[in-house]
Enzyme design. Structure first.
Site, short mmCIF file in Angstrom:
data_model
loop_
_atom_site.label_atom_id
_atom_site.label_comp_id
_atom_site.label_asym_id
_atom_site.label_seq_id
_atom_site.Cartn_x
_atom_site.Cartn_y
_atom_site.Cartn_z
N THR A 120 0.73 -1.38 -0.26
CA THR A 120 -0.09 -0.26 0.26
C THR A 120 0.79 1.32 0.32
O THR A 120 0.77 1.92 -0.95
CB THR A 120 -1.16 -0.03 1.35
OG1 THR A 120 -1.36 -1.36 1.19
CG2 THR A 120 -1.70 1.35 1.45
N THR A 137 2.43 -21.20 20.88
CA THR A 137 1.25 -20.89 21.48
C THR A 137 0.48 -20.07 20.35
O THR A 137 1.04 -19.46 19.90
CB THR A 137 1.74 -20.44 22.99
OG1 THR A 137 0.25 -20.06 23.64
CG2 THR A 137 1.58 -18.76 22.29
N GLN A 138 -1.16 -20.58 20.92
CA GLN A 138 -1.76 -20.04 19.75
C GLN A 138 -1.97 -18.35 20.40
O GLN A 138 -3.01 -17.59 20.20
CB GLN A 138 -3.32 -20.26 19.85
CG GLN A 138 -3.23 -21.69 19.04
CD GLN A 138 -4.98 -22.26 18.88
OE1 GLN A 138 -5.48 -22.10 19.49
NE2 GLN A 138 -4.41 -23.73 19.08
N ASP A 180 1.80 -7.39 -4.04
CA ASP A 180 0.92 -7.69 -3.36
C ASP A 180 1.58 -8.63 -2.28
O ASP A 180 2.18 -9.57 -2.63
CB ASP A 180 -0.35 -7.36 -3.34
CG ASP A 180 -1.38 -8.16 -1.95
OD1 ASP A 180 -1.67 -6.87 -1.82
OD2 ASP A 180 -1.13 -7.96 -1.36
N SER A 181 1.89 -8.11 -0.69
CA SER A 181 3.08 -9.16 -0.11
C SER A 181 2.25 -10.25 1.09
O SER A 181 3.26 -11.18 0.66
CB SER A 181 3.50 -7.77 1.27
OG SER A 181 2.73 -8.09 2.02
N SER A 182 1.14 -10.81 0.09
CA SER A 182 -0.47 -11.80 0.22
C SER A 182 1.17 -12.89 -1.42
O SER A 182 1.00 -14.63 -1.24
CB SER A 182 -0.93 -12.23 -0.15
OG SER A 182 -1.87 -10.69 0.60
N THR A 229 1.72 -4.47 4.64
CA THR A 229 1.70 -4.89 5.70
C THR A 229 1.78 -6.43 5.88
O THR A 229 1.83 -6.85 6.77
CB THR A 229 0.98 -4.19 6.28
OG1 THR A 229 -0.45 -4.04 5.90
CG2 THR A 229 1.55 -2.85 6.78
N ASP A 230 0.35 -7.39 5.33
CA ASP A 230 0.37 -7.86 5.44
C ASP A 230 0.96 -9.74 5.83
O ASP A 230 1.25 -10.45 6.72
CB ASP A 230 -0.74 -8.97 4.74
CG ASP A 230 -1.73 -8.49 3.78
OD1 ASP A 230 -2.31 -7.56 4.60
OD2 ASP A 230 -2.31 -8.09 3.11
#
Ligand code: ASP
Length: 344
Positions: free
Chosen positions: A13, A278-279, A57-59, A89-90
């Site tokens: 972005t 850990t979650q 796009d960083s995806s 940022t993703d």
């Protein structure tokens, strides 16, 4: 001599502005960045830009993309005092973690930043993030060494160690957090560096060595109440699987279901590395606290302490790229390599 900074624009972005004809967001020519953020010229630094083509796009980030960032830094390493990587940022936490492993013996700043609003938008957060990232990448200690010789993320007035971060918010300007490690710097009227939290190269650590080979045969298995045996077994039986990041409850607990423990045991007996993280948003795994954690240890699961999932995953990619022997991966994955684990 004035500091020199290389801005590497990979996409996201931050580098967008509105096309007046269509109203859509489109990437702008990044070599013209000082036209968008003229303030950066006032630093008096030499600031050069390098733009990926195409930007992504960083995806769409993958290990080859991380390798390209690493190689760009390597080939410009001697010509610049610091590096700022503009990135979506993703997946920024994954990329910053991966780069922290790839750049062994790093002695200069590599600061990732981006924004939630495009730089061409009036209320953009990109301008502040970019200006702060450049200033921190150029900062020096009183001894004249780079102030933050680490792979970091600069976002919304904080500088974090990259491999400690996670994207916590898809809308707020404060998009990242570092739940288990303090900020390396706080940006207010002054930039306050926490020099006790920053890692400075120890004798023998430098010079830079770049290792970009990664083996992505890793699964993330998130457990949840009610998960089925089919779900667990299908993940654990993925062809070529070498490691699993097991996302458990609380301090590293899992259900005491016989089929679940048996599936883990079978998997670990095949030589697959199973790493418990850990979650929870923050905190560490300690399989010794509860019986439901201790059973995992018996099933051959390793404790990942307070590593983030992003950091654990990319560390396994990296270690598997170096070692074909799972025992070596097991040995190194629980050791701190780049400050990604808190040593008690
Ligand atoms: N989808 C974008 C990306 O990660 C979002 C952003 O830049 O913040 O590339």
């Amino acid at each position: 001599m004035n500091p020199s900074i290389l801005l590497i624009y990979t996409g996201g972005t931050i580098g967008m502005k509105q096309d007046p004809a269509t109203g859509h967001l489109v990437p702008f020519d990044f070599s013209q960045i000082s036209g968008e953020v003229p303030e950066i010229d006032r630093f008096g630094y030499r600031i050069d830009t390098y733009s990926f083509d195409p930007v992504i796009d960083s995806s769409d980030a993958r290990p080859e993309f991380w390798a390209r960032i690493a190689r760009t830094i390597e080939s410009n390493y001697d010509s610049y005092d610091g590096f700022v990587v503009l990135h979506g940022t993703d997946t920024m936490s994954y990329s910053a973690s991966a780069l922290s492993y790839m750049l062994e013996g790093l002695e200069k700043s590599v600061i990732f930043t981006g924004s939630q609003l495009p730089i061409g938008v009036l209320r953009t957060d990109g301008r502040e993030n970019l200006i702060s990232a450049i200033e921190m990448a150029a900062a020096r200690t009183p001894e004249g060494k780079p102030m933050v010789p680490e792979v970091c993320i600069c976002f919304e007035n904080k500088l974090y160690r990259g491999n400690r971060t996670t994207k916590q918010n898809s809308e707020n300007f404060s998009a990242f957090s570092s739940p288990n490690y303090p900020a390396l710097a706080d940006v207010g009227i002054h930039i306050k560096y926490d020099r006790n939290a920053i890692h400075y190269p120890q004798p023998g650590e430098g010079p830079l060595r770049v290792r970009t080979e990664m083996d992505t045969n890793v699964a993330i298995l998130k457990i949840f109440p009610g998960m089925t045996e089919n779900y667990v077994r299908s993940v654990l039986s993925a062809e070529g699987l070498r490691s699993v990041v097991l996302e458990t409850f609380g301090s590293g607990n899992a259900p005491a279901l016989p089929w679940f423990l048996e599936a883990l045991r079978e998997c670990s007996d095949r030589g697959v590395v199973i790493l418990n993280v850990t979650q929870c948003q923050a905190g560490s795994v300690d399989m010794g606290t509860y019986a439901n954690g201790a059973i995992l240890e018996k099933a051959g699961v390793l404790g990942g302490l307070d590593m983030t999932t992003e950091s654990a995953l990319t560390k396994l990619f990296y270690l598997q790229g170096i070692f074909s022997d799972g025992e070596e991966v097991k040995k190194h994955v629980v050791e701190p390599l780049r400050g990604e684990i808190s040593v008690k």
